[in-house]
Design an enzyme around this catalytic site. Structure first.
Site, mmCIF file in Angstrom:
data_model
loop_
_atom_site.group_PDB
_atom_site.id
_atom_site.type_symbol
_atom_site.label_atom_id
_atom_site.label_comp_id
_atom_site.label_asym_id
_atom_site.label_seq_id
_atom_site.Cartn_x
_atom_site.Cartn_y
_atom_site.Cartn_z
ATOM 1 N N VAL A 1 81.588 -29.742 48.815
ATOM 2 C CA VAL A 1 81.877 -30.797 47.981
ATOM 3 C C VAL A 1 81.715 -32.198 48.320
ATOM 4 O O VAL A 1 82.053 -33.023 47.723
ATOM 5 C CB VAL A 1 83.460 -30.621 47.465
ATOM 6 C CG1 VAL A 1 83.517 -28.933 46.942
ATOM 7 C CG2 VAL A 1 84.328 -30.772 48.714
ATOM 8 N N HIS B 1 80.846 -25.344 43.948
ATOM 9 C CA HIS B 1 82.454 -25.750 44.119
ATOM 10 C C HIS B 1 82.889 -27.013 43.779
ATOM 11 O O HIS B 1 84.045 -27.463 44.234
ATOM 12 C CB HIS B 1 82.987 -25.404 45.603
ATOM 13 C CG HIS B 1 82.777 -23.875 45.866
ATOM 14 N ND1 HIS B 1 83.132 -23.290 47.055
ATOM 15 C CD2 HIS B 1 82.677 -22.709 45.354
ATOM 16 C CE1 HIS B 1 82.931 -22.068 47.380
ATOM 17 N NE2 HIS B 1 82.886 -21.707 46.011
ATOM 18 N N CYS C 1 93.548 -33.273 29.125
ATOM 19 C CA CYS C 1 92.438 -33.733 28.234
ATOM 20 C C CYS C 1 91.176 -33.470 28.562
ATOM 21 O O CYS C 1 90.206 -33.358 27.548
ATOM 22 C CB CYS C 1 92.653 -35.213 27.617
ATOM 23 S SG CYS C 1 92.068 -36.311 29.011
ATOM 24 N N CYS D 1 94.810 -39.947 29.382
ATOM 25 C CA CYS D 1 96.138 -39.748 28.737
ATOM 26 C C CYS D 1 97.304 -39.648 29.712
ATOM 27 O O CYS D 1 98.290 -39.391 29.387
ATOM 28 C CB CYS D 1 95.820 -38.239 28.349
ATOM 29 S SG CYS D 1 95.675 -37.059 29.594
ATOM 30 N N GLY E 1 75.526 -22.121 57.780
ATOM 31 C CA GLY E 1 76.874 -22.627 58.135
ATOM 32 C C GLY E 1 77.931 -22.192 57.064
ATOM 33 O O GLY E 1 78.894 -22.904 56.667
ATOM 34 N N THR E 2 77.925 -20.969 56.768
ATOM 35 C CA THR E 2 78.830 -20.386 56.023
ATOM 36 C C THR E 2 79.552 -19.022 56.677
ATOM 37 O O THR E 2 78.784 -18.449 56.980
ATOM 38 C CB THR E 2 78.471 -20.243 54.424
ATOM 39 O OG1 THR E 2 79.749 -19.559 53.690
ATOM 40 C CG2 THR E 2 77.468 -19.190 54.160
ATOM 41 N N PRO F 1 76.303 -20.544 64.547
ATOM 42 C CA PRO F 1 76.633 -20.312 65.815
ATOM 43 C C PRO F 1 77.268 -18.849 66.106
ATOM 44 O O PRO F 1 77.552 -18.580 67.129
ATOM 45 C CB PRO F 1 77.474 -21.277 66.282
ATOM 46 C CG PRO F 1 77.746 -22.121 65.277
ATOM 47 C CD PRO F 1 76.834 -21.794 63.885
ATOM 48 N N ALA G 1 73.525 -25.972 62.854
ATOM 49 C CA ALA G 1 72.680 -26.225 61.787
ATOM 50 C C ALA G 1 71.436 -27.110 62.226
ATOM 51 O O ALA G 1 70.188 -26.814 61.666
ATOM 52 C CB ALA G 1 73.207 -26.792 60.802
HETATM 53 N N1 APR Z 1 76.265 -25.380 62.151
HETATM 54 C C1 APR Z 1 76.112 -24.289 61.542
HETATM 55 N N2 APR Z 1 77.198 -23.468 61.393
HETATM 56 C C2 APR Z 1 78.354 -23.923 61.803
HETATM 57 C C3 APR Z 1 78.539 -25.027 62.767
HETATM 58 C C4 APR Z 1 77.533 -25.750 62.832
HETATM 59 N N3 APR Z 1 77.319 -26.810 63.514
HETATM 60 N N4 APR Z 1 79.678 -25.192 62.963
HETATM 61 C C5 APR Z 1 80.474 -23.988 62.425
HETATM 62 N N5 APR Z 1 79.632 -23.276 62.051
HETATM 63 C C6 APR Z 1 79.940 -22.014 61.000
HETATM 64 C C7 APR Z 1 81.016 -21.204 61.503
HETATM 65 O O1 APR Z 1 80.928 -20.450 62.273
HETATM 66 C C8 APR Z 1 81.450 -20.643 60.081
HETATM 67 O O2 APR Z 1 80.748 -19.478 60.021
HETATM 68 O O3 APR Z 1 80.079 -22.506 59.715
HETATM 69 C C9 APR Z 1 81.178 -21.383 58.936
HETATM 70 C C10 APR Z 1 82.019 -22.479 58.289
HETATM 71 O O4 APR Z 1 82.880 -21.616 57.504
HETATM 72 P P1 APR Z 1 84.160 -21.839 56.628
HETATM 73 O O5 APR Z 1 85.006 -23.007 57.085
HETATM 74 O O6 APR Z 1 84.842 -20.554 56.112
HETATM 75 O O7 APR Z 1 83.155 -22.818 55.625
HETATM 76 P P2 APR Z 1 82.539 -22.207 54.200
HETATM 77 O O8 APR Z 1 81.884 -20.716 54.620
HETATM 78 O O9 APR Z 1 81.730 -23.039 53.533
HETATM 79 O O10 APR Z 1 83.585 -21.949 53.205
HETATM 80 C C11 APR Z 1 83.652 -21.528 51.967
HETATM 81 O O11 APR Z 1 85.988 -21.681 51.434
HETATM 82 O O12 APR Z 1 87.858 -23.000 51.512
HETATM 83 C C12 APR Z 1 86.809 -22.692 50.545
HETATM 84 O O13 APR Z 1 85.829 -24.029 48.782
HETATM 85 C C13 APR Z 1 85.947 -24.055 50.378
HETATM 86 O O14 APR Z 1 83.534 -23.887 50.085
HETATM 87 C C14 APR Z 1 84.671 -23.408 50.855
HETATM 88 C C15 APR Z 1 84.609 -21.988 50.974
HETATM 89 ZN ZN ZN Z 2 93.423 -36.988 30.411
#
Ligand code: APR
Ligand code: ZN
Length: 232
Positions: free
Chosen positions: A87, A103, A114, A134, A171-172, A198, A215
């Site tokens: 976000v 998200h 509203c 509102c 990175g998720t 990582p 990343a």
């Molecule tokens: N480069 C790449 N990846 C990385 C780095 C880096 N420098 N540092 C950490 N990571 C990895 C971690 O190993 C992990 O797998 O990024 C990931 C982060 O995971 P989360 O914190 O769970 O983030 P995300 O997957 O985006 O979360 C999903 O959860 O809280 C909600 O809405 C929020 O969009 C978010 C959703």
């Molecule tokens: Zn309003």
């Protein structure tokens, strides 16, 4: 060749934005699943807003890093879309235009009463903020746990996952649905999957190429791979 890139908090980590699921990502020891919910907002809107304002301050100071920049550059050279769970708006600040925000965006507010939606850049002034139309309590225009994702963004993301020739996941942690399904859908539809993280995640198991690193350096390698026509 159609490239689709799914990003999560990890892509912004090197910009100084904390991830959600790591010790260092926690705010006052609270897990996001306990704070980013409609119930938490009803119970204690000020606490929820303090968390968002803390994050906004960090994001305002942050700059896009090499990974964001490479994606903006690749968009000029390939048929590429970014689907982000973030976000923070750092993809757009790096110059990416084809960005789907699954998200929401932390710089936008919404009135639950509203329905007014408005941009609110900069620091939080008074919390919790109120709707200028509102007077109700305003919320960040982001998706909380238990809420539906924006329908058109979601539809388009599933469509892109099915169409992708190469699907890159950066990175998720891959634990939050439905975004976490997208790499599986891409894989089942014939895409080659590249994962940059990582750590191992549920997606590293289906990766054709798993770049077990941060990343910025990981995306440099993705860039090189794609210059040479894909991760054969
Ligand atoms: N480069 C790449 N990846 C990385 C780095 C880096 N420098 N540092 C950490 N990571 C990895 C971690 O190993 C992990 O797998 O990024 C990931 C982060 O995971 P989360 O914190 O769970 O983030 P995300 O997957 O985006 O979360 C999903 O959860 O809280 C909600 O809405 C929020 O969009 C978010 C959703
Ligand atoms: Zn309003």
């Amino acid at each position: 060749m159609k490239l689709v890139v799914l990003t999560g908090a990890g892509i912004s980590e090197e910009s100084g934005v904390p991830v959600f699921r790591g010790k260092e990502g926690l705010w006052e020891g609270v897990r996001p699943e306990e704070l980013a919910t409609p119930a938490a907002f009803l119970r204690d809107p000020e606490k929820v807003w303090r968390w968002y304002c803390w994050r906004r301050e960090i994001i305002a100071r942050a700059r896009p890093n090499r990974a964001h920049e490479l994606l903006a550059k690749m968009e000029k050279e390939h048929d590429l879309w970014v689907i982000t769970q973030n976000v923070d708006g750092l993809h757009q600040r790096a110059g990416s235009r084809r960005v789907i925000e699954l998200h929401g965006n932390i710089w936008r507010l919404r009135c639950p009463s509203c329905g007014k939606v408005w941009e609110d850049p900069g620091a939080c002034r008074s919390i919790p903020p109120r709707c200028p139309r509102c007077g109700s309590l305003a919320r960040p225009d982001v998706v909380w746990f238990g809420e539906a994702l924006p329908a058109e963004a979601l539809r388009r993301s599933f469509e892109l996952a099915r169409q992708a020739d190469v699907f890159v996941v950066v990175g998720t942690s891959g634990v939050v649905q439905p975004a976490a399904d997208l790499p599986f859908i891409a894989k089942n539809s014939g895409a080659r999957v590249i994962v940059v993280n990582p750590r191992r995640t549920p997606h590293s198991r289906i990766a054709d190429v798993f770049l077990e690193e941060k990343a910025s350096t990981g995306m440099e390698k993705v860039y090189e791979l794609l210059q040479n026509k894909g991760p054969a």
